[in-house]
Design a protein around this motif. Sequence first.
Motif, short mmCIF file in Angstrom:
data_model
loop_
_atom_site.label_atom_id
_atom_site.label_comp_id
_atom_site.label_asym_id
_atom_site.label_seq_id
_atom_site.Cartn_x
_atom_site.Cartn_y
_atom_site.Cartn_z
N SER A 10 40.36 13.12 -10.26
CA SER A 10 41.31 12.40 -11.10
C SER A 10 40.54 11.48 -12.02
N ARG A 11 41.00 11.38 -13.27
CA ARG A 11 40.28 10.50 -14.19
C ARG A 11 40.50 9.03 -13.85
N THR A 12 41.49 8.75 -12.98
CA THR A 12 41.72 7.37 -12.52
C THR A 12 41.30 7.19 -11.08
N VAL A 13 40.45 8.09 -10.60
CA VAL A 13 40.10 8.05 -9.18
C VAL A 13 39.44 6.74 -8.78
N GLY A 14 38.63 6.15 -9.68
CA GLY A 14 37.96 4.89 -9.34
C GLY A 14 38.93 3.77 -9.07
N SER A 15 39.87 3.54 -10.00
CA SER A 15 40.84 2.47 -9.82
C SER A 15 41.80 2.80 -8.68
N GLN A 16 42.13 4.08 -8.52
CA GLN A 16 43.02 4.49 -7.44
C GLN A 16 42.37 4.25 -6.08
N THR A 17 41.09 4.57 -5.98
CA THR A 17 40.37 4.34 -4.73
C THR A 17 40.28 2.85 -4.41
N LEU A 18 40.03 2.04 -5.45
CA LEU A 18 39.98 0.59 -5.25
C LEU A 18 41.33 0.08 -4.77
N ALA A 19 42.40 0.53 -5.41
CA ALA A 19 43.74 0.09 -5.01
C ALA A 19 44.03 0.47 -3.56
N ARG A 20 43.65 1.68 -3.19
CA ARG A 20 43.88 2.11 -1.81
C ARG A 20 43.04 1.31 -0.83
N GLY A 21 41.80 1.02 -1.21
CA GLY A 21 40.96 0.22 -0.35
C GLY A 21 41.54 -1.16 -0.12
N LEU A 22 42.08 -1.76 -1.18
CA LEU A 22 42.69 -3.08 -1.05
C LEU A 22 43.93 -3.02 -0.17
N GLU A 23 44.73 -1.97 -0.35
CA GLU A 23 45.92 -1.82 0.49
C GLU A 23 45.54 -1.65 1.95
N ALA A 24 44.50 -0.86 2.20
CA ALA A 24 44.04 -0.68 3.58
C ALA A 24 43.56 -2.00 4.17
N LEU A 25 42.82 -2.77 3.37
CA LEU A 25 42.31 -4.05 3.84
C LEU A 25 43.44 -5.01 4.16
N LYS A 26 44.45 -5.05 3.30
CA LYS A 26 45.61 -5.91 3.53
C LYS A 26 46.33 -5.50 4.82
N ALA A 27 46.51 -4.20 5.00
CA ALA A 27 47.22 -3.72 6.18
C ALA A 27 46.47 -4.08 7.46
N ILE A 28 45.16 -3.91 7.44
CA ILE A 28 44.35 -4.23 8.62
C ILE A 28 44.38 -5.73 8.90
N ALA A 29 44.28 -6.53 7.84
CA ALA A 29 44.29 -7.99 8.01
C ALA A 29 45.61 -8.47 8.59
N ASP A 30 46.71 -7.75 8.30
CA ASP A 30 48.02 -8.15 8.78
C ASP A 30 48.36 -7.59 10.15
N ALA A 31 47.48 -6.76 10.70
CA ALA A 31 47.77 -6.11 11.99
C ALA A 31 46.99 -6.79 13.11
N PRO A 32 47.64 -7.59 13.95
CA PRO A 32 46.93 -8.31 15.02
C PRO A 32 46.13 -7.39 15.94
N ASP A 33 46.63 -6.18 16.18
CA ASP A 33 45.96 -5.25 17.08
C ASP A 33 45.11 -4.23 16.35
N GLY A 34 44.90 -4.44 15.04
CA GLY A 34 44.11 -3.51 14.28
C GLY A 34 44.86 -2.22 13.97
N LEU A 35 44.22 -1.33 13.22
CA LEU A 35 44.82 -0.05 12.85
C LEU A 35 43.84 1.08 13.12
N ALA A 36 44.36 2.21 13.55
CA ALA A 36 43.56 3.41 13.70
C ALA A 36 43.52 4.17 12.38
N VAL A 37 42.63 5.16 12.28
CA VAL A 37 42.52 5.95 11.05
C VAL A 37 43.86 6.56 10.67
#
Length: 232
Positions: A10-37
Motif C-alpha cells: 500500500s502506498r500508505t503502508v508507512g502511516s497505516q503501520t504507525l497508526a496500527r502500532g499506536l493503537e496496539a500500544l494504547k490497547a496494551i497500556a489499557d489492559a491490566p492483564d496484558g494482551l496476547a497476539v
Amino acid sequence: MTRESPGKPSRTVGSQTLARGLEALKAIADAPDGLAVNDVALNLDVHRTIAYRILNTLSDAKLIHRSDDNRYRGAAGLLQLTSAAHDAIRAAALPVLNDVANDLASTVSLLIREGGEAVALAVVEPRGASYHVSFTQGSRHPLNRGAAGLAIQASQPPLSSEDEAVRTARGNGFAITFGEVEPNMYGLAAPIKGSGPEVAACINLITTRREVAEGAATTIVSAAERISNRLR
C-alpha cells in the motif's frame, strides 16, 4: 473493516503501520492483564502475522515486553513517554489552575490516572484567601471514588462496562460528589479532553461549601476546555 493479508502493499503502508502500532500500544497500556497476539490482531482487525510484526517492533523499542504467559504488557520505555506527557499537561494546566483558584477562592488541582487511582499532578491554592482547603501534590485515591475519579474516566472513550455515574459525568461535562474522598468535602471535576489515552486527566475543585461547588460548574468546565485547547 476488511482484513488484509500479510504483506499486502500500500502506498500508505508507512502511516497505516504507525497508526496500527499506536493503537496496539494504547490497547496494551489499557489492559491490566496484558494482551496476547490474537487479542491485538482482533483489536486491529488484521492478520495474526501483521499483529506479531507490530508487537515485535514495539518490543524492540522497549515500549512493551512479552511476559512468561505470552501476553504483552507495558515496558520501561513507556515511562519516558508518560513522563513527557505529564510535563506537557502540567505546563498547559498551571496558568489555568492559577486563574481558577483565585477567581473562586478555592483550591483546584490537576489529577491524572495512574492504574486504578487518581493522582494529584498539580495543586494550586488561592492567593489571599482567609480560608481554603489544602492537600498535597501526589495525593491519591481510588479511581472509583469522588468527582475526580468520575471525570478522569469520562475523559476517555466510553466503555460498555463503565458505571452509570461515569456516563452521566461525560454527558454533563462535569461530576460533583460529597464526602466520597474526604468527610464533609465537596468535589467538582471536569474531564480534560484531548490529553490522550496515556494521560487521562481532569481539573478538580474541593471545598466544604455546597454553594461554591454547585455554583462553579460552568467555570470548571470552561477551565477544562481551556486546558484541552492548550494541549492541541
